[in-house]
Enzyme design. Structure first.
Site, mmCIF file in Angstrom:
data_model
loop_
_atom_site.group_PDB
_atom_site.id
_atom_site.type_symbol
_atom_site.label_atom_id
_atom_site.label_comp_id
_atom_site.label_asym_id
_atom_site.label_seq_id
_atom_site.Cartn_x
_atom_site.Cartn_y
_atom_site.Cartn_z
ATOM 1 N N SER A 134 0.988 -0.953 -0.103
ATOM 2 C CA SER A 134 0.098 0.062 -0.095
ATOM 3 C C SER A 134 0.860 1.141 0.081
ATOM 4 C CB SER A 134 -0.908 -0.055 1.314
ATOM 5 O OG SER A 134 -0.200 0.409 2.502
ATOM 6 N N ASP A 135 0.496 2.479 -0.351
ATOM 7 C CA ASP A 135 1.139 3.421 -0.102
ATOM 8 C C ASP A 135 0.942 3.837 1.340
ATOM 9 O OD1 ASP A 135 2.393 5.866 -0.423
ATOM 10 O OD2 ASP A 135 1.014 6.740 -1.958
#
Ligand SMILES: *[C@@H]1O[C@H](CO)[C@@H](O)[C@H](O)[C@H]1NC(C)=O
Ligand SMILES: *[C@@H]1O[C@H](CO)[C@@H](O)[C@H](O)[C@H]1NC(C)=O
Ligand SMILES: *[C@@H]1O[C@H](CO)[C@@H](O)[C@H](O)[C@H]1NC(C)=O
Ligand SMILES: *[C@@H]1O[C@H](CO)[C@@H](O)[C@H](O)[C@H]1NC(C)=O
Ligand SMILES: *[C@@H]1O[C@H](CO)[C@@H](O)[C@H](O)[C@H]1NC(C)=O
Length: 750
Positions: free
Chosen positions: A290-291
């Protein structure tokens, strides 16, 4: 050209090799018993990863699902940091790299948007390779706790305001696709044409931000809450192609899912995107991160998931493997207890994660005895890598205006005034964002003094690039009394950065006023240099006849000052071309940044975006760029599938001495010249692009020489268009192939 080698020698000796080196972290030390199957290099990687995961307790499993993965001492497994950065050089912006030991800096290449302007895929590849090599050296020196780098950024530079557009290869999907492939192959240790790399990785690249992420913060709407409404057609021919290439052709081993939602669904919770498209359709075989913080916002900011546990369950069900953040550390256990997060999904993610670490050679015993193990500190900031940084900067610079061949300036040791807020750019300005700590930075002032001893400097503005107040009188006094004036203006991270999009396309503050006032009093027309990532509306300078030359220099990296001086004094012929459309200021008044549509909508006055769809007024066009040499192009033949073009360099520049006009036939003024090939459809319909880049090649052409370049064209790849349903189709009819202002008509019948 002596100057560059002098500077580079200096830089190399600057690199200190004093501190003690430390062991890199790894598993499966020969002295560690028992010998587990996951330590056996003879077994297939997935089998080793499964074996390892099967030995973990529930708590150990949960703990491994975040970017800061702790050690598991009972199995001899050290901690691992998934988050490292290497956008244009090994950086310590993430957590996995420390540049404070034997290795204290890394080659700081130009910001990507400038490197993109070279249109040179081989150079992009060489840079990726240099970064991968330096990354491995940092690891071998015991200064890295991870080898997974979260670059390249291959989102298209859709809107000129985007604060992170500087990190990309510009507005064209094909360019971002090819940039991504070249960078990934280089960094991971593959060959330029691909196919050499097996499962083993020199370092791991990560294509981000998947997908349709290109808004950071605009009028109170930020990337965490933004829901990008994207049509199937735009998704198919603008937003997705760079990612598809990065995975299929680049064989990227990482993907990052983006913060934003697309048509209501958060990217990290989108099964169609992560599993159906990336893994099943494009055969992605790496890990998905994920960011940072992107899992928490699915519940906390977007309200898409009703509870924290639901957000966690959603992302693993969609196919994400590791969270950058600590949401799972806080809520993961309860997601399992509440039976929202299944053990099977966790194990799938863990097997992907440990497969990556095994592919990086971290479970084969002492990695300094393995392939890549001999890469040492001397390969960091090596002469070759620094030359590459210099090449990227000077080949990328775009000459936008050169009235009466004002440039290059004569090498007769003239008196020179260097004026402007970016004229003595500190590292922050010259490097852009996500930069590696440079080995040493050559400032513009230092570099100019190598050509003009009497170079006098004044910032011209009180307040950096903001330029709320200009020091007009001081600047005028300086400008009046020198042979030449070079104004170095533009932007820095104050105007364009992560979490901050621009709200104005012109030059900030009093910069414009400073340019025209100084130009009016200078003895000769002045040279204007712009540092910026995004485009700047400089229409008034373009039409001011006292501004004789304009150069765009992006954020040129640690040798950018030297590159600029070499271009300005004619030791290098500029050949860069703009990778983005330069729009007039009022463009952004007509176009909300949140409107993701690429295609124009004449009914509502929406003008469309980028050279592919926007036909309104431009300050400078995509692909625009002059040189000190004129090139002529000659389309020779279109055999079945190959287009041949002859490129000749026909003119040489004239330099002006202070007393006499001397015509210098620089028979050696060769240049690198990017050839851009577009297709244009005879009759544009169904929202097809007005023009589409289908190939580009950077060729070296010596003075007076003719060089031939060939392009392979395929119907499916170069003539297909996305229809409204998002399928690629080929339409019959008349087309043309376009190179500069030549058009070559062709007919397509199926
Ligand atoms: C480098 O930085 C890390 C993290 O801040 C620290 O733990 C380490 O001791 C430092 N090393 C040196 C040689 O200063
Ligand atoms: C230029 O910048 C450098 C580095 O920031 C600084 O050391 C130097 O004093 C500056 N020069 C002038 C003339 O301001
Ligand atoms: C410069 O001006 C800007 C805009 O007015 C302001 O936000 C900033 O704080 C100023 N910076 C300095 C160093 O004075
Ligand atoms: C193209 O260049 C080649 C040399 O590279 C030359 O032999 C040929 O005659 C040129 N063709 C045209 C049409 O100019
Ligand atoms: C290049 O060609 C343009 C247009 O024909 C001409 O105006 C210019 O003077 C030429 N430049 C050189 C350096 O020959």
């Amino acid at each position: 050209m002596g100057l560059s080698s002098v500077v580079i020698t200096f830089l190399i000796s600057f690199l200190s090799l004093t501190a003690e080196s430390t062991q890199p972290p790894y598993s499966c030390d020969a002295s560690f018993h028992p010998r587990y199957p996951f330590c056996n290099p003879e077994l297939p990687i997935t089998q080793r990863a499964k074996d390892l995961v099967s030995r973990l307790t529930l708590d150990e499993k949960l703990a491994q699902l975040v970017n800061t993965a702790p050690s598991i001492p009972r199995l001899g497994i050290p901690s691992y940091q998934w988050w490292s950065e290497a956008l244009h050089g090994v950086a310590d912006a993430g957590l996995g790299i420390r540049l404070n030991g034997t290795i204290k800096g890394a080659t700081s290449f130009p910001q990507v948007i400038l490197t993109a302007a070279t249109f040179d895929q081989n150079l992009w590849y060489q840079i990726g390779k240099a970064i991968g090599t330096e990354a491995r050296a940092v690891y071998n020196a015991g200064q890295a706790t991870g080898m997974t780098f979260w670059a390249p950024n291959i989102n298209v530079f859709r809107d000129p305001r985007w604060g992170r557009g500087q990190e990309t290869a510009g507005e064209d999907p094909l360019m971002n696709a090819k940039y991504g492939v070249a960078y990934v192959r280089g960094l991971q240790g593959d060959s330029f044409h691909g196919g050499k790399l097996g499962e083993r990785l020199q370092a791991s690249a990560c294509c981000k931000h998947f997908t349709a992420y290109d808004l950071d913060q605009w009028k109170g709407i930020n990337r965490f809450v933004f829901d990008a409404r994207v049509t199937s057609q735009d998704l198919a021919d603008t937003y997705q192609p760079p990612f598809q290439s990065c995975i299929e052709k680049g064989r990227a081993s990482g993907i990052m899912c983006a913060y934003n939602r697309v048509n209501g669904v958060p990217n990290c919770a989108d099964f169609n995107l992560l599993t159906k498209t990336a893994r099943k359709q494009w055969k992605f075989d790496g890990y998905i991160t994920s960011d940072c913080g992107a899992v928490s916002i699915i519940h906390d900011e977007q309200g898409y998931a009703k509870t924290a546990e639901d957000a966690i369950a959603d992302v693993f069900r969609a196919g994400m493997d590791v969270e950058c953040g600590d949401y799972i550390s806080k809520h993961g256990k309860s997601a399992v207890v509440k039976k929202k997060l299944g053990i099977g999904e966790m194990e799938r993610a863990l097997e992907n994660l440990f497969s990556m670490r095994i592919r990086l050679g971290l479970f084969d015993g002492n990695p300094t005895k393995l392939p890549f193990g001999s890469i040492g500190p001397r390969q960091v900031c090596s002469k070759e890598h620094l030359h590459l940084a210099l090449d990227a900067a000077r080949d990328g610079m775009v000459l936008l205006k050169n009235t009466n061949s004002l440039l290059p300036l004569p090498k007769t040791n003239p008196t020179l005034a260097l004026i402007g807020p970016n004229a003595n750019a500190t590292s922050l300005v010259a490097l852009g964002n996500y930069y590696g700590r440079p080995c040493n930075l050559v400032t513009l002032l230092q570099a100019f003094q190598g050509y003009a001893k009497d170079t006098r400097y004044h910032p011209g503005c009180h307040n950096g690039t903001h330029c709320d107040r200009a020091s007009i009188q001081d600047a005028l006094d300086l400008a009046k009394n020198v042979d030449y004036v070079v104004l170095v203006m533009g932007l820095d991270q104050n105007q364009e950065r992560e979490s901050h999009d621009r709200h104005y396309l012109g030059l900030p503050g009093k910069q414009e006023q400073l340019i025209h006032t100084v130009a009016a009093v200078a003895k000769r027309p002045v040279v204007l240099v712009l540092l910026s990532g995004g485009p700047v509306d400089i229409t008034s300078a373009k039409f001011d006849h006292k501004v004789g030359g304009i150069l765009w220099a992006g954020y040129p990296g640690e040798l950018g000052g030297l590159a600029l001086a070499q271009v300005i004094f004619g030791d290098h012929n500029p050949g860069g071309k703009l990778p983005i459309t330069w729009y007039p200021k009022d463009y952004i008044i007509k176009v909300p940044m949140t409107d993701m549509r690429m295609r124009a909508d004449p009914a509502t006055g929406y003008p469309g975006r980028t050279y592919r769809f926007y036909t309104g007024p431009k300050v400078y066009e995509f692909g625009y760029g002059l040189s000190y040499t004129n090139y002529s192009h000659n389309l020779i033949s279109l055999s079945q599938t190959t287009l041949h073009i002859n490129i000749s360099s026909t003119h040489y520049y004239v330099t002006e001495n202070s007393e006499t006009i001397r015509v210098t036939n620089h028979g050696s003024m060769s240049g690198k010249h990017p050839v851009l090939l577009f297709t244009r459809q005879g009759k544009v319909r169904n929202g097809n692009p007005v023009k589409q880049l289908v190939g580009f090649e950077s060729v070296k052409v010596d003075a007076g020489e003719t060089v031939q370049v060939g392009f392979q064209l395929s119907l499916c790849e170069h003539f297909s268009r996305a229809n409204e349903g998002g399928s690629l189709v080929i339409e019959e009819g008349s087309y043309s192939l376009v190179v500069e202002d030549h058009e070559y008509p062709i007919n397509i019948t199926l």
